[in-house]
Design a protein around this motif. Structure first.
Motif, short mmCIF file in Angstrom:
data_model
loop_
_atom_site.label_atom_id
_atom_site.label_comp_id
_atom_site.label_asym_id
_atom_site.label_seq_id
_atom_site.Cartn_x
_atom_site.Cartn_y
_atom_site.Cartn_z
N ILE A 70 0.82 -1.21 0.00
CA ILE A 70 0.00 0.00 0.00
C ILE A 70 0.85 1.27 0.00
O ILE A 70 0.51 2.26 -0.65
CB ILE A 70 -0.97 -0.02 1.20
CG1 ILE A 70 -1.91 -1.22 1.06
CG2 ILE A 70 -1.77 1.27 1.28
CD1 ILE A 70 -2.62 -1.34 -0.27
N GLU A 71 1.99 1.25 0.68
CA GLU A 71 2.85 2.43 0.73
C GLU A 71 3.28 2.85 -0.67
O GLU A 71 3.31 4.05 -1.01
CB GLU A 71 4.09 2.15 1.59
CG GLU A 71 5.03 3.32 1.71
CD GLU A 71 6.29 2.99 2.50
OE1 GLU A 71 7.15 3.87 2.63
OE2 GLU A 71 6.41 1.83 2.96
N ILE A 72 3.61 1.89 -1.51
CA ILE A 72 4.03 2.19 -2.88
C ILE A 72 2.87 2.79 -3.68
O ILE A 72 3.04 3.76 -4.42
CB ILE A 72 4.57 0.93 -3.58
CG1 ILE A 72 5.79 0.37 -2.84
CG2 ILE A 72 4.89 1.21 -5.04
CD1 ILE A 72 6.99 1.29 -2.84
N LEU A 73 1.68 2.20 -3.53
CA LEU A 73 0.52 2.71 -4.25
C LEU A 73 0.18 4.13 -3.83
O LEU A 73 -0.19 4.96 -4.66
CB LEU A 73 -0.67 1.78 -4.04
CG LEU A 73 -0.57 0.40 -4.71
CD1 LEU A 73 -1.73 -0.48 -4.30
CD2 LEU A 73 -0.50 0.53 -6.22
N GLU A 74 0.30 4.42 -2.55
CA GLU A 74 0.03 5.78 -2.07
C GLU A 74 1.04 6.77 -2.64
O GLU A 74 0.69 7.88 -3.07
CB GLU A 74 0.03 5.82 -0.54
CG GLU A 74 -1.19 5.17 0.07
CD GLU A 74 -1.20 5.29 1.59
OE1 GLU A 74 -0.11 5.48 2.18
OE2 GLU A 74 -2.29 5.18 2.18
N LYS A 75 2.32 6.38 -2.68
CA LYS A 75 3.34 7.25 -3.25
C LYS A 75 3.09 7.51 -4.73
O LYS A 75 3.39 8.59 -5.25
CB LYS A 75 4.73 6.63 -3.05
CG LYS A 75 5.25 6.71 -1.62
CD LYS A 75 6.64 6.11 -1.53
CE LYS A 75 7.20 6.21 -0.10
NZ LYS A 75 8.56 5.60 0.00
N ALA A 76 2.55 6.50 -5.41
CA ALA A 76 2.27 6.64 -6.84
C ALA A 76 1.05 7.52 -7.10
O ALA A 76 0.85 7.99 -8.22
CB ALA A 76 2.05 5.27 -7.47
N GLY A 77 0.22 7.73 -6.07
CA GLY A 77 -1.02 8.49 -6.25
C GLY A 77 -2.21 7.61 -6.51
O GLY A 77 -3.22 8.06 -7.08
N GLY A 78 -2.11 6.32 -6.11
CA GLY A 78 -3.20 5.38 -6.31
C GLY A 78 -2.96 4.46 -7.49
O GLY A 78 -2.06 4.66 -8.30
N LEU A 79 -3.80 3.43 -7.58
CA LEU A 79 -3.61 2.39 -8.61
C LEU A 79 -3.77 2.93 -10.02
O LEU A 79 -3.06 2.50 -10.94
CB LEU A 79 -4.59 1.24 -8.35
CG LEU A 79 -4.50 0.04 -9.30
CD1 LEU A 79 -3.11 -0.58 -9.28
CD2 LEU A 79 -5.56 -1.01 -8.94
#
Length: 376
Positions: A70-79
């Motif tokens: 989830i941390e990576i997805l949040e950094k990316a701005g979502g899926l």
């Protein structure tokens, strides 16, 4: 989310509608390709948009939670941003994956403790943290946390499980009230009807879910090994209870015939791994039946993969060439088959929609079911 019911078929319960979210319009009936880990397996996003052209795809909470995390997805701005997809996404809650890990999980009132299939590490899903995870993934439509019961299932177990799913639903709703949206657009929340293959439980669960007054509703716990006729019977019971002015999503279904029969019972949304998984094993779906492209009979058949030309691969490649690619274990073969199968599924639901709007769905469905129930 806005749902506009455009027309109901006069001879069946089939409906044509539009469902609008902040990422665009979904025309129903719709099939959602499964993009489990942020990708529809074997298909570029460019091909997905241009050749298959779905209004919505599905992501999987359990798998995305474990990888990329989830941390990576949040950094990316979502899926959406992470996978470069600007259309709709629906995420399931992980309940089905937890069900499939029966040897590696323990279910309690608080939630589910499970071991990762990747490294054996322990994790806990609760109604509350699954809502948080789905907020972080950022799908347009998110699902309640539920328990998916197996088939066959003891009546008393199915009843206890259903009531726990209902209590979990209340916790999901209460927690969502305090969770702001993360990426500047809204999310629609769907509860899930359970109750195994018991009509009284399905009716009771559908009534509970309908009373939750969510913007859409889902039906879970089917397509888990029960005969098709039992699936249809349960769908019929549930659709008689769920409100007509909201979308109905039948989770994990199914074959092309399953989809048409359930559209006739009032279902609007479907997802299933079958078109992609079967494609990778050489099984192609067509309007005239299924093809096992690995069979020797196709070795010198230079006709198009599908004369209907649903996607560009159907007319650009022959059956003989695709059979050859599978014979030499070439990855391109699996990719071509996947594009074909997904293209066929999307063609099927879109044609069903056209027939509902035109008023001849029932006649067309009867013909299609007979044609598709063949091995070529």
């Amino acid at each position: 989310m806005k749902f506009d019911l455009l027309k109901k078929d006069k001879n069946t319960k089939a409906r044509a509608a539009t469902l609008t979210t902040d990422h665009g319009v979904i025309e129903t009936p719709i099939f959602m390709p499964v993009g489990t880990v942020g990708t529809v397996k074997g298909v570029h996003q460019r091909e997905l948009k241009n050749d298959i052209n779905p209004d919505v795809i599905l992501g999987n909470t359990y798998h995305l939670y474990l990888r990329p995390q989830i941390e990576i997805l949040e950094k990316a701005g979502g899926l959406h941003k992470f996978m470069n997809w600007d259309r709709n996404i629906l995420t399931d809650s992980g309940g089905y994956q937890v069900y499939s890990l029966s040897a590696n999980r323990k279910i309690k009132e608080e939630g589910v403790k499970f071991r990762s299939h990747i490294d054996g590490s322990y994790h806990v899903f609760t109604p509350e943290n699954v809502m948080e995870i789905q907020r972080s993934i950022g799908a347009d439509i998110i699902m309640a946390f539920d328990e998916c019961t197996p088939y066959p299932c003891d009546y008393n177990y199915a009843k206890r499980s259903m009531h726990m799913t209902h209590r979990w639903l209340d916790r999901c709703i209460n927690h969502l009230d305090n969770l702001p949206f993360k990426y500047g657009y809204s999310q629609a929340f769907f509860p899930i009807v359970q109750g195994s293959t018991y009509k009284d439980l399905r009716k009771q669960s559908a009534e509970y879910i309908a009373n939750a007054d969510a913007v859409g509703n889902a039906i879970g716990g089917l397509s888990v090994g029960e005969p098709a006729e039992e699936m249809y019977a349960m769908t019929d019971v549930v659709c008689a209870v769920l409100p007509e002015d909201k979308p109905r999503y039948l989770m994990g279904v199914g074959t092309p015939i399953n989809i048409l029969e359930n559209i006739a019972l009032g279902i609007d949304m479907f997802d299933c791994v079958m078109p992609t998984r079967n494609a990778r094993n050489g099984m192609l779906f067509t309007a005239h039946g299924t093809i096992n492209i690995k069979n020797r009979k196709w070795a010198d058949d230079f006709s198009p993969i599908d004369e209907m030309g649903i996607t560009w691969v159907d007319t650009e490649y022959s059956k003989a060439y695709l059979k050859h690619l599978f014979s030499v274990n070439e990855l391109l073969g699996k990719q071509i088959a996947t594009i074909h199968n997904l293209g066929f599924y999307l063609w099927l639901v879109r044609e069903a929609r056209k027939r509902i709007l035109a008023g001849d769905f029932d006649t067309w469905k009867t013909k299609m079911v007979a044609q598709m129930d063949k091995r070529l």
